[in-house]
Structures are given as structure tokens and as C-alpha cells.
Design an enzyme around this catalytic site. Structure first.
Site, mmCIF file in Angstrom:
data_model
loop_
_atom_site.group_PDB
_atom_site.id
_atom_site.type_symbol
_atom_site.label_atom_id
_atom_site.label_comp_id
_atom_site.label_asym_id
_atom_site.label_seq_id
_atom_site.Cartn_x
_atom_site.Cartn_y
_atom_site.Cartn_z
ATOM 1 N N ARG A 60 40.076 40.467 25.440
ATOM 2 C CA ARG A 60 41.661 40.177 25.479
ATOM 3 C C ARG A 60 41.690 38.824 24.759
ATOM 4 O O ARG A 60 42.888 38.744 24.255
ATOM 5 C CB ARG A 60 42.092 40.324 26.493
ATOM 6 C CG ARG A 60 42.266 41.769 27.113
ATOM 7 C CD ARG A 60 42.861 42.385 28.495
ATOM 8 N NE ARG A 60 41.645 41.907 29.313
ATOM 9 C CZ ARG A 60 41.298 42.892 30.250
ATOM 10 N NH1 ARG A 60 42.119 43.939 30.413
ATOM 11 N NH2 ARG A 60 40.454 42.561 31.089
ATOM 12 N N GLU A 97 29.536 38.399 39.640
ATOM 13 C CA GLU A 97 29.328 38.520 41.251
ATOM 14 C C GLU A 97 27.930 39.138 41.730
ATOM 15 O O GLU A 97 27.609 38.798 42.661
ATOM 16 C CB GLU A 97 30.517 39.161 41.447
ATOM 17 C CG GLU A 97 30.869 39.264 43.219
ATOM 18 C CD GLU A 97 32.079 40.047 43.708
ATOM 19 O OE1 GLU A 97 32.463 40.000 44.774
ATOM 20 O OE2 GLU A 97 32.735 40.598 42.863
#
Length: 177
Positions: A60, A97
Site C-alpha cells: 500500500r 510477531e
């Protein structure tokens, strides 16, 4: 209608307990998308931030960075996932993560000393932005500023980047939401 109100929140995505901020609803809205580009452009015109090139993070960051490059008359350099750029690249690994990921940039994408505006859609942990900044610096560029549509300050990326000395500009934030 403000930018923030055009961003959809999807609860429990990609996993339970996460409130996913989906900017695709903002991008598909022609007025919303124009607001993003106009507000970012105004910020850089009015504040005189000195930079030579816009670098966008996949994917994006390409949308925002490309439009911003056009409006501000600057070149655009993509930072991509591994294996997507032909020719010689530099890479940077960064923490996710659960594991690591990597991004790449052409080794000759910037002239030494080029001042760069690094652009992405969302700032959460700061890992992607740090990886992008590392790539820019590896090839001799300097981060003039980083720009994001959304900041999630509770996740800590803003603090991490500012502690490293990076200047940030975010259009909106979702704090504690």
C-alpha cells in the site's frame, strides 16, 4: 467526512483480539483517497520538508507513494518482498510477531546523500518502517521523514522510530481502540 471515518475496522482479524484497520475502504472512496493525497501534499508543501525521492513500502505504500510522487514532482522507489525486483538488490530482515520477514531494494535506487520520504499505509510495531529505513541507509540515503495514513500508537512503533531519531507524519491514529 474525515479520513478516519472512512477506514473500516474488522474485529478479530487476522486473529482473535486484533482490531484490523482496513484502509481499502478509504482507497476505494475517491474523495477519501483525494483527501489522503491532498493532506500529505499540503503538509510537505507548507512545511518545506526537504527530500529528493519518495520510497514506498510494499504494497500500500506504492499506492500512496506513487500518487504523492506525482503531485510533488518527485521520483518513486519501491521496496519489495524478496524475489520481486530484477537486478542487484540489498535486503533487510525484520521481526514479525511470529518469525521474520525480509524486504529488498535495488542497490542503485538512490544517489548517495539522497534525502528520502519513506511512505507506508500504517504504523504499528515500526518493524517494516525500520527495515525500509535500513535499506535506504545501506545504499547511502538519508531518511528526511516517514509518512503514514494511520498510526497505532499503543503498539509502540511511533515511540521506537522517534527514539531512533526519525521524524514522522501521520494523518490519523487509532489510540486504545
Amino acid at each position: 467526512m474525515a479520513i478516519k471515518s472512512r477506514i473500516r475496522t474488522i474485529p478479530d482479524y487476522p486473529k482473535k483480539g486484533i482490531m484490523f484497520r482496513d484502509i481499502t475502504t478509504l482507497l476505494k472512496d475517491p474523495v477519501g483517497f483525494r483527501l489522503v493525497i491532498d493532506q500529505l501534499s499540503q503538509h510537505y508543501i507548507e512545511n518545506g520538508v526537504d527530500f529528493d525521492m519518495i520510497v514506498g513500502m510494499e504494497a500500500r505504500g506504492f499506492i500512496i507513494g506513487g500518487a504523492l510522487s506525482y503531485t510533488l514532482g518527485k521520483g518513486f522507489v519501491p521496496i519489495r518482498k524478496p524475489g520481486k525486483l530484477p537486478g542487484e538488490v540489498v535486503d533487510q530482515e525484520y521481526q514479525l510477531e511470529y518469525g521474520t520477514d525480509k524486504v529488498e531494494m535495488h542497490i542503485d535506487a538512490l544517489e548517495k546523500g539522497s534525502r528520502v520520504l519513506l511512505v507506508d499505509d500504517l504504523l504499528a510495531t515500526g518493524g517494516t518502517a525500520m527495515a525500509g529505513a535500513s535499506l535506504v541507509e545501506k545504499v547511502g540515503g538519508v531518511i528526511a521523514e516517514m509518512a503514514f495514513i494511520v498510526n497505532l500508537p499503543d503498539i509502540g512503533g511511533q515511540k521506537k522510530l522517534e527514539e531512533k531519531g526519525y521524524k514522522l507524519f501521520c494523518l490519523t491514529e487509532f489510540e486504545g481502540e
